[in-house]
Structure formats: C-alpha cells, structure tokens
Design an enzyme around this catalytic site. Structure first.
Site, short mmCIF file in Angstrom:
data_model
loop_
_atom_site.label_atom_id
_atom_site.label_comp_id
_atom_site.label_asym_id
_atom_site.label_seq_id
_atom_site.Cartn_x
_atom_site.Cartn_y
_atom_site.Cartn_z
CD GLU A 189 -3.06 -0.96 0.21
OE1 GLU A 189 -3.05 0.05 -0.52
OE2 GLU A 189 -3.92 -1.86 0.13
NE ARG A 193 -3.74 2.76 -0.44
CZ ARG A 193 -5.04 2.81 -0.22
NH1 ARG A 193 -5.63 3.97 -0.04
NH2 ARG A 193 -5.77 1.71 -0.18
CG ASP A 321 -5.64 -7.54 -7.43
OD1 ASP A 321 -4.57 -7.71 -6.85
OD2 ASP A 321 -6.56 -6.83 -6.97
CD GLU A 454 -10.56 -2.06 -8.37
OE1 GLU A 454 -9.55 -1.77 -7.73
OE2 GLU A 454 -11.73 -1.81 -7.96
#
Length: 571
Positions: A189, A193, A321, A454
């Site tokens: 993360e 980010r 993913d 998404e």
C-alpha cells in the site's frame, strides 16, 4: 513691408502641431503613417523575441540531453540512466485536431466538480490525515499518518488543472510529510499510494521535492526485500526497518503484495540513477520465473524463505490481481524491448491460464473469471478482478491479429459483466464480489461498495483502445450512481449495502486517486495522458515511459521531438 519666410522656417513649420490642426487631411495621413510604422516595429520586435525564446529553449533541451548522456550508468549488471525530468511543467495535454465534444466537456466538468467537493471536504475536515470520515467530518490515519489521501490526490489535482489546490498540497509535502514513524506499514500500500503518488507528481510537475520524498520512503521500505529468496516481507516498520509478514498468512508473503512494486521502484532507479531499487524488485520476478507454472497461475501465498508457492487460492481478485497487471505494464514501461521480454512472456503464459478460468452464466451468458483452489473451480468473481478487461485490452495489441481480436473480444465481454455488477443492484453500484449459479446469472456476495475504481478503469482503457463511446455511457451511468448514493455534505462515502443504500463513513483515498481520475480521463481527449507516453500504476498514478537500456548499451535509444512546455490544466 511683408518679410518673406526663410527656407529653414518653412521646414520647421511641419513640426508645429498647430500646422496640422488647421489641415485635417495632413493630420490623418500623419496618423496613418504613425500607425503603420508602429505595427512594423512591433512585429519586428515580436519576431526577434520569439526567435530568442526558441533559441533559449533549444539550448536548454540540448543541455538537458547532454546531462542525460553524461549520466549513463552501468552498475552491478543493471543498466540505469538517470532521468532528469524538466523543471518546467510538462504539457501532457497535446491538443487533438478535432472539435471538442460538448457532451464530453460537460461530463468532464461534472467529474471535476466532484473532485473539488471531495478534495475541499478533505482539506476542511481531515487535512494531513490519511483519510476522511465524511459523516463525522474528521480525519483518520489508516496508513500511519502519511497523508495518504493528499499524496494520492496530487496527480489528479494536477491533471484536472486545480493549481491552487496542488500548490497547497505540495507545501504540505514539503514542510510536513515525515516518514520517520514507529509504524508497521504495508509495503504494497505504501508503494502504490505514496511512492507512486510522489513519482507521478514529480513526472508531471518537475518539482524535485516529490522525487526526494519518494526516495526517502523507498529507502525505508527496502529492508523488506532482505529475505533468503528475495521475495519481500509485506510489513515493515518505517522508523526501525523491522520487516515481517502478517500473522494471518501463516508467515507467507502475498502474491500481489510482493509482485506489485516493480513499476514504482524501476521508475525510481531511472530517475535517481541508483540501480538498487530496480534490483530488489526485479529479483522477485526472476525468482518466480524459475518455477513459473505452465498455466502462469500462481497461488496467492508465497514462502519468502524458500521462494516457493503455498497451497492457496488462485485468483485475479484480491491478493492476486496486480501481480498479473504488473507483468504487462513493466513490459510497456520498458518500451517492449528485449530487456523486458520475459515479463511479456510470463504475462502471456498467465493469460493462457486465465482462459482456463473463464466461464459463462446462464441464461444471459455473462462472461466471468472464476477462482481456483487445487483442481476445483469456484464460481465467484471479485469486483477487484474487473481491472482485468482493461489489462487484457491493453495487452491484446502485442499479439498477432487473430489472438489480438480474441483477447480484445474477451475484454469486452468481461467489461459487460462488470458493468452489470452495477446495473444489477437497486443502487446501481456494485457489491464487493459476486457468485454465479446455474440459471441465476449473478448474485451479490459481499454487498458493500467502497468507491472502488476497477470497472471504470477498464471502461477507460476500452474507450481509449476501441473508440467505442458505449464505454463512456456506461462510465457516466456509474458516475451518476456515485453522485446519487455516495455524495454527502462532507465528501463521498461508500455503502454498507448496495441493496439498501445504507451509507458508511469513509472516503477511501483511491476514490480521488483512481475512480475520479479514470472518470475524468474517460471524458477527455486521448492525448491527455497518452497511453503511448504514460503507464499507470495500480493506484492510477501515471508514470512517464522513459528509455530502458540493454547491458553494455552506451547511449539511450530515444527520439528528440520538439514540443513546448506548459501548464497542464483541463482540456
């Protein structure tokens, strides 16, 4: 006796204003001559000034290229060129030679208004905190107090031309962003980010403070890769550098968390000239490639000590993913050259495996990607997996004509399913995941919606790659559903249940970083953040594609093209 006038007196009379006041024709003629001479002088001066500016710009460009050539490095077998981004603001909005579509322009402004509402609410109630709770109008530090929403929003502000907001955010980054925190951060993360957000802001604006901050946080993350296999631990203390994996994984690393730092760390090596970032993240792919399965599908748990996979779910949804996404995007980031060929090969292998997971519903024949445990398929698809249509469409052009058409068709079928995740609920917002049963098409599993991007992301790619305005219409419908159900006085919130519309109390940072950005770009000309020049990380932060060198290569392989630097704001 009248005295005759001398010749000098006659000449001087033409300089006397009284002479012309009595002769209006001569006065008009004199005025015309004056205007003509003034325009002539001004035109010559303008041409000279523009010529000087062009020479100055060419000189600066030459000096920059000379610096880049001089900073070519070969260190420890990793080829890295330090990229000096222009200190001027990049003009990434080259105008298309087509008329502006008034419908697109109106929708783009509506999305921009939504961003202003979301950002101003964050600025008012949660400034400097990680995320805003719009209902209670306060900030929370979900990521250790790194200003996640602020950093995540930098490039969105810039792309939308919100200059004053961008400057205030930049000042906070300069004066208040501090990574020396006794906090156990998610490597994944924090990378997508914070590192990604800072690098994107640097690539767009040329402001060096963003690069320095990206280097600072990346240096704090690097010890996570110090494992026997090179597969990183997924948690690290930012102040002390102690790394470990979450207890609920049984000590294993997570596939997506370990394979979704390549874009950011390679970009950081390119921009700093230091190969250590690139080495760490590329070693992960090399390790996984040693035992890459024939179907290209990896379970979501990896052993960081042995470098092996653990028996667990195979999915293109949560925890799997973005590993597959980055195999494709590092190939794009690397200019699709031989140096990154193995990324493309691994991705194509994984796409063969993806085809083995594709199923259709009855009676409506919605195409979906199932999950797999061992030899058993599970008829479930996360909304997170709705990134896949965009990824498949983006990668389809790398195949021959027949395969390209097949994969593009698959991408369009999957996008239709993902759009119907939204259309199938009373709120017209998608749940977190869906289950498929014979004769029932799809039913919502986990029924919350947390403003995820998404599906909109895939609509953006499909519109860019096909030009089909249907994808814009679908995106507009989704945006309107967000406006109806998620907009509140203090910002935007998710839904606890997409069937009842009950609201939660969180504005996720990715709503500003991804959802609104992709919606804005969906209604912008294709030249705005061109896919030929930029690659998006998994948090929708665009990174400039720069040349990647082969070992032993002595000069960068890139073309110089004339362009004017300028402000990027709106369209």
């Amino acid at each position: 006796m009248v005295r005759s006038r001398s010749a000098p007196s006659i000449r001087w009379r033409y300089l006397n204003p009284a002479y012309y006041l009595k002769r209006p024709k001569q006065l008009a003629l004199l005025f015309i001559v004056f205007v003509f001479v003034s325009f002539f002088v001004y035109d010559r001066h303008t041409i000279l000034r523009e010529h000087e500016e062009e020479l100055s710009t060419l000189k600066e460009e030459l000096e920059r290229l000379q610096i880049e050539l001089g900073e070519l490095k070969q260190e420890d077998g990793v080829s890295v060129k330090k990229v000096s981004m222009s200190t001027k603001r990049l003009d990434v909005s080259k105008k298309d030679d087509v008329a502006i579509d008034p419908v697109e322009a109106e929708r783009r402004e509506k999305v921009k208004d939504a961003m202003i509402h979301a950002w101003s609410s964050y600025e008012k109630y949660a400034w400097g905190h990680d995320e805003l709770q719009p209902q209670s109008k306060n900030g929370v530090d979900s990521f250790g107090g790194l200003g996640a929403t602020l950093v995540d929003s930098l490039d969105t502000l810039y792309i939308m031309g919100l200059d004053e907001e961008f400057q205030r955010a930049k000042e906070w980054v300069t004066n208040s962003l501090d990574f020396n925190k006794n906090y156990d951060a998610s490597v994944f993360e924090t990378t997508i980010r914070v590192v990604g957000g800072l690098l994107s802001a640097y690539d767009l604006s040329g402001e060096n403070v963003f690069l320095e901050k990206a280097k600072d946080i990346a240096d704090r993350l690097l010890p996570a890769w110090d494992t026997p296999s090179g597969i990183p631990y997924n948690i690290i203390n930012l102040a002390h550098g102690n790394a470990h994996n979450p207890g609920w994984t049984g000590g294993d690393s997570i596939l997506a968390d370990s394979g979704t730092e390549q874009l950011e760390f390679i970009a950081l090596s390119q921009r700093t000239g230091n190969p250590k970032y690139q080495q760490k993240v590329e070693n992960v792919i090399l390790e996984l490639n040693k035992t890459f399965p024939a179907d290209g599908l990896l379970p979501i748990y990896l052993n960081p000590h042995r470098g092996t996979t653990s028996h667990s779910t195979i999915t293109f949804g949560a925890m799997g993913d973005s590993f597959y996404e980055y195999l494709l995007k590092v190939w794009i980031q690397g200019n699709k050259t031989a140096e990154v060929k193995h990324y493309r090969e691994m991705w194509e292998t994984s796409m063969k495996g993806l085809l083995s997971l594709v199923r259709k519903t009855a009676p409506s024949s919605f195409t979906y990607i199932s999950e797999k445990i061992g030899n058993s398929l599970i008829d479930k698809m996360d909304e997170l997996a709705c990134f896949a249509p965009g990824m498949i469409a983006l990668g389809s052009s790398g195949y021959g004509p027949a395969e390209s058409a097949k994969f593009l068709n698959l991408a369009e079928e999957l996008a239709w399913t993902c759009y119907n995740f939204y259309q199938s609920t009373p709120t017209k917002l998608a749940g977190e995941n869906y289950f498929f049963h014979s004769g029932q098409d799809m039913t919502v599993g986990t029924s919350w919606n947390i403003l995820r991007p998404e599906t909109v992301e895939s609509l953006f790619y499909l519109w860019r790659l096909t030009g089909n305005k249907t994808y814009q219409e679908w995106g507009w419908n989704i945006f309107q559903a967000f406006e109806k159900n998620s907009r509140v006085e203090g910002g935007y919130v998710g839904l606890k249940d997409v069937n009842t519309g009950v609201k939660d109390n969180m504005m996720q940072s990715f709503f500003l970083a991804e959802t609104l950005k992709y919606l804005y770009l969906l209604f912008s000309p294709p030249s705005v953040i061109s896919l030929d020049e930029w690659v998006f990380n998994t948090e929708a932060h665009p990174l400039k594609i720069v040349p990647r060198l082969a070992p032993g290569q002595q000069k960068p392989n890139f073309r110089v093209r004339a362009r004017k630097e300028g402000r990027f704001g709106g369209v």
